[in-house]
Design a protein around this motif. Structure first.
Motif, PDB file in Angstrom:
ATOM      1  N   ASP A  34       0.814  -1.220   0.000  1.00  0.00           N
ATOM      2  CA  ASP A  34       0.000   0.000   0.000  1.00  0.00           C
ATOM      3  C   ASP A  34       0.847   1.269   0.000  1.00  0.00           C
ATOM      4  O   ASP A  34       0.317   2.379   0.107  1.00  0.00           O
ATOM      5  N   GLY A  35       2.173   1.097  -0.095  1.00  0.00           N
ATOM      6  CA  GLY A  35       3.047   2.255  -0.207  1.00  0.00           C
ATOM      7  C   GLY A  35       3.477   2.870   1.110  1.00  0.00           C
ATOM      8  O   GLY A  35       4.310   3.776   1.123  1.00  0.00           O
ATOM      9  N   LEU A  36       2.948   2.390   2.235  1.00  0.00           N
ATOM     10  CA  LEU A  36       3.347   2.921   3.534  1.00  0.00           C
ATOM     11  C   LEU A  36       4.724   2.385   3.918  1.00  0.00           C
ATOM     12  O   LEU A  36       5.119   1.283   3.526  1.00  0.00           O
ATOM     13  N   ASP A  37       5.447   3.175   4.689  1.00  0.00           N
ATOM     14  CA  ASP A  37       6.804   2.802   5.093  1.00  0.00           C
ATOM     15  C   ASP A  37       6.735   1.890   6.316  1.00  0.00           C
ATOM     16  O   ASP A  37       6.401   2.344   7.413  1.00  0.00           O
ATOM     17  N   ARG A  38       7.036   0.633   6.106  1.00  0.00           N
ATOM     18  CA  ARG A  38       6.970  -0.342   7.193  1.00  0.00           C
ATOM     19  C   ARG A  38       8.335  -0.942   7.487  1.00  0.00           C
ATOM     20  O   ARG A  38       9.251  -0.870   6.679  1.00  0.00           O
ATOM     21  N   THR A  39       8.435  -1.554   8.653  1.00  0.00           N
ATOM     22  CA  THR A  39       9.655  -2.225   9.074  1.00  0.00           C
ATOM     23  C   THR A  39       9.956  -3.415   8.160  1.00  0.00           C
ATOM     24  O   THR A  39       9.104  -3.842   7.371  1.00  0.00           O
ATOM     25  N   THR A  40      11.152  -3.938   8.255  1.00  0.00           N
ATOM     26  CA  THR A  40      11.573  -5.109   7.484  1.00  0.00           C
ATOM     27  C   THR A  40      11.623  -6.328   8.397  1.00  0.00           C
ATOM     28  O   THR A  40      12.190  -6.258   9.497  1.00  0.00           O
ATOM     29  N   LEU A  41      11.041  -7.427   7.950  1.00  0.00           N
ATOM     30  CA  LEU A  41      11.100  -8.678   8.711  1.00  0.00           C
ATOM     31  C   LEU A  41      12.367  -9.431   8.296  1.00  0.00           C
ATOM     32  O   LEU A  41      12.577  -9.688   7.111  1.00  0.00           O
ATOM     33  N   VAL A  42      13.193  -9.773   9.264  1.00  0.00           N
ATOM     34  CA  VAL A  42      14.441 -10.497   8.997  1.00  0.00           C
ATOM     35  C   VAL A  42      14.334 -11.870   9.640  1.00  0.00           C
ATOM     36  O   VAL A  42      14.152 -11.989  10.852  1.00  0.00           O
ATOM     37  N   PHE A  43      14.442 -12.912   8.813  1.00  0.00           N
ATOM     38  CA  PHE A  43      14.202 -14.285   9.256  1.00  0.00           C
ATOM     39  C   PHE A  43      15.518 -15.015   9.513  1.00  0.00           C
ATOM     40  O   PHE A  43      16.397 -15.060   8.637  1.00  0.00           O
ATOM     41  N   LEU A  44      15.651 -15.586  10.696  1.00  0.00           N
ATOM     42  CA  LEU A  44      16.847 -16.310  11.119  1.00  0.00           C
ATOM     43  C   LEU A  44      16.499 -17.789  11.265  1.00  0.00           C
ATOM     44  O   LEU A  44      15.703 -18.163  12.139  1.00  0.00           O
ATOM     45  N   HIS A  45      17.114 -18.629  10.455  1.00  0.00           N
ATOM     46  CA  HIS A  45      16.703 -20.041  10.391  1.00  0.00           C
ATOM     47  C   HIS A  45      17.244 -20.869  11.550  1.00  0.00           C
ATOM     48  O   HIS A  45      18.093 -20.434  12.333  1.00  0.00           O
ATOM     49  N   ASP A  61      28.370  -9.941  15.851  1.00  0.00           N
ATOM     50  CA  ASP A  61      29.270  -9.494  14.789  1.00  0.00           C
ATOM     51  C   ASP A  61      28.656  -9.604  13.391  1.00  0.00           C
ATOM     52  O   ASP A  61      28.594  -8.626  12.650  1.00  0.00           O
ATOM     53  N   VAL A  62      28.163 -10.809  13.043  1.00  0.00           N
ATOM     54  CA  VAL A  62      27.751 -11.043  11.660  1.00  0.00           C
ATOM     55  C   VAL A  62      26.437 -10.347  11.322  1.00  0.00           C
ATOM     56  O   VAL A  62      26.341  -9.642  10.311  1.00  0.00           O
ATOM     57  N   LEU A  63      25.414 -10.523  12.145  1.00  0.00           N
ATOM     58  CA  LEU A  63      24.115  -9.919  11.847  1.00  0.00           C
ATOM     59  C   LEU A  63      24.185  -8.401  11.762  1.00  0.00           C
ATOM     60  O   LEU A  63      23.627  -7.815  10.817  1.00  0.00           O
ATOM     61  N   PRO A  64      24.856  -7.699  12.672  1.00  0.00           N
ATOM     62  CA  PRO A  64      24.950  -6.241  12.517  1.00  0.00           C
ATOM     63  C   PRO A  64      25.616  -5.817  11.205  1.00  0.00           C
ATOM     64  O   PRO A  64      25.182  -4.851  10.567  1.00  0.00           O
ATOM     65  N   ARG A  65      26.639  -6.545  10.785  1.00  0.00           N
ATOM     66  CA  ARG A  65      27.313  -6.201   9.530  1.00  0.00           C
ATOM     67  C   ARG A  65      26.399  -6.473   8.333  1.00  0.00           C
ATOM     68  O   ARG A  65      26.402  -5.716   7.361  1.00  0.00           O
ATOM     69  N   ALA A 115      21.495  -2.055   4.280  1.00  0.00           N
ATOM     70  CA  ALA A 115      20.872  -0.760   4.600  1.00  0.00           C
ATOM     71  C   ALA A 115      19.536  -0.936   5.326  1.00  0.00           C
ATOM     72  O   ALA A 115      18.588  -0.190   5.099  1.00  0.00           O
ATOM     73  N   VAL A 116      19.476  -1.929   6.203  1.00  0.00           N
ATOM     74  CA  VAL A 116      18.278  -2.157   7.018  1.00  0.00           C
ATOM     75  C   VAL A 116      18.449  -1.390   8.325  1.00  0.00           C
ATOM     76  O   VAL A 116      19.308  -1.729   9.148  1.00  0.00           O
ATOM     77  N   ASP A 117      17.657  -0.357   8.515  1.00  0.00           N
ATOM     78  CA  ASP A 117      17.781   0.459   9.725  1.00  0.00           C
ATOM     79  C   ASP A 117      16.542   0.376  10.603  1.00  0.00           C
ATOM     80  O   ASP A 117      16.416   1.114  11.595  1.00  0.00           O
ATOM     81  N   ASP A 118      15.612  -0.528  10.267  1.00  0.00           N
ATOM     82  CA  ASP A 118      14.387  -0.712  11.053  1.00  0.00           C
ATOM     83  C   ASP A 118      13.900  -2.128  10.779  1.00  0.00           C
ATOM     84  O   ASP A 118      13.538  -2.447   9.642  1.00  0.00           O
ATOM     85  N   PRO A 165      19.903  -2.917  20.108  1.00  0.00           N
ATOM     86  CA  PRO A 165      20.457  -2.219  18.939  1.00  0.00           C
ATOM     87  C   PRO A 165      19.451  -1.276  18.298  1.00  0.00           C
ATOM     88  O   PRO A 165      18.242  -1.515  18.317  1.00  0.00           O
ATOM     89  N   GLU A 166      19.960  -0.237  17.691  1.00  0.00           N
ATOM     90  CA  GLU A 166      19.125   0.819  17.125  1.00  0.00           C
ATOM     91  C   GLU A 166      18.125   0.321  16.073  1.00  0.00           C
ATOM     92  O   GLU A 166      16.973   0.768  16.062  1.00  0.00           O
ATOM     93  N   PRO A 167      18.501  -0.601  15.165  1.00  0.00           N
ATOM     94  CA  PRO A 167      17.544  -0.966  14.116  1.00  0.00           C
ATOM     95  C   PRO A 167      16.364  -1.799  14.604  1.00  0.00           C
ATOM     96  O   PRO A 167      15.359  -1.918  13.897  1.00  0.00           O
ATOM     97  N   LEU A 168      16.458  -2.379  15.793  1.00  0.00           N
ATOM     98  CA  LEU A 168      15.500  -3.416  16.189  1.00  0.00           C
ATOM     99  C   LEU A 168      14.223  -2.843  16.777  1.00  0.00           C
ATOM    100  O   LEU A 168      14.258  -2.052  17.719  1.00  0.00           O
ATOM    101  N   ARG A 169      13.090  -3.314  16.230  1.00  0.00           N
ATOM    102  CA  ARG A 169      11.775  -2.866  16.676  1.00  0.00           C
ATOM    103  C   ARG A 169      11.088  -3.911  17.560  1.00  0.00           C
ATOM    104  O   ARG A 169      10.390  -3.564  18.521  1.00  0.00           O
TER     105      ARG A 169
END
Length: 265
Positions: free
Chosen positions: A26-37, A90-94, A100-103, A124-128
């Motif tokens: 819908d064009g709204l600015d939403r967070t990014t879901l990051v999946f860790l297996h 170390d790895v996930l923050p890098r 360029a995921v900041d949220d 950490p700053e990016p984490l919601r």
């Protein structure tokens, strides 16, 4: 390897990443879901759950193979029993910086859930927010027994062949990293007492009643020690993979939890 996958160069390793977009945006600015297996997982072993959760929340997503799994490169040096802490610290923050995921909201299964908790402990700053599926706060005897059984199946059964379909040349390294750590004397997946109080973001912790790798004590420890809001869900007729064994319920609950937190800004 999917044609849309990318290999992200972090200088000491390359990680295979797949970006997801919601079917309806819908064009709204939403967070990014990051999946860790999970501990023996990869992008494909999530099946369609990440895409369905992105669709349900209208969020973009990132699924990736952690170091030495799937199509990612091996560890540059043996991380030993600290592999989950190193991934988190170390790895996930890098990786998030390179993408360029900041949220973001982390969605972690099993080892991935523990890595998400370890990462969140530093606020950490990016984490919601965080959603965990069968995460481990401690190492229980039931988990060690299940992994010993898996080691036997890998050595003498068809487990190695089934995993090789997903991990290719990584299969032996991936299995040894995971199994050797969990059966090592005194091993713990995280410093639960030291780290969990640092988790300040909202947390949803989900587990199956019949989880062969852990009891509901995991939920009690997580909920009792985190520093912020936590809700838990113990699912009947469900083992170690709630998102695959009870997909409708898990999708509904995770989407309900994430939706009010999803709008960025």
């Amino acid at each position: 390897m999917n044609a849309d996958d990318q290999l992200i160069d972090l200088s000491d390793r390359r990680l295979r990443v797949r970006r997801l977009s919601p079917t309806r945006d819908d064009g709204l600015d939403r967070t990014t879901l990051v999946f860790l297996h999970e501990g023996l997982g990869c992008i494909e072993m999530w099946r369609d759950f990440p895409q369905k959760l992105c669709d349900a929340t209208r969020c973009r997503g990132i699924v990736y193979d952690r170091t030495s799994y799937g199509g990612s490169s091996p560890w540059p040096s043996d991380p030993g029993v600290r592999y989950m802490e190193i991934e988190a610290d170390d790895v996930l923050p890098r990786l998030l910086s390179a993408l360029a995921v900041d949220d973001c909201v982390l969605v972690g299964h099993s080892d991935g859930g523990t890595i998400a908790l370890n990462y969140a402990a530093r606020d950490p700053e990016p984490l919601r927010a965080v959603v965990t599926l069968a995460a481990h706060a401690i190492n229980e005897p039931v988990c060690v027994a299940a992994i010993e059984k898996a080691r036997q199946a890998f050595a003498a059964g068809d487990l190695r062949q089934r995993l090789a379909k997903y991990h290719g040349d990584n299969v032996d390294r991936a299995f040894r990293l995971w199994s050797d750590a969990w059966v090592a004397p005194g091993f713990e997946p995280m410093d639960a007492a030291g780290r969990l109080p640092g988790v300040q973001v909202p947390l949803q912790a989900i587990q199956g009643e019949d989880d062969e790798y852990g009891s509901e004590l995991q939920l009690a420890i997580i909920a009792g020690k985190v520093g912020g809001y936590c809700e838990t869900r113990l699912i009947p007729d469900c083992g170690h993979s709630p998102h695959l064994q009870q997909p409708a319920y898990v999708l509904s609950e995770a989407a309900r939890f994430i939706a009010p937190l999803a709008l960025a800004g």
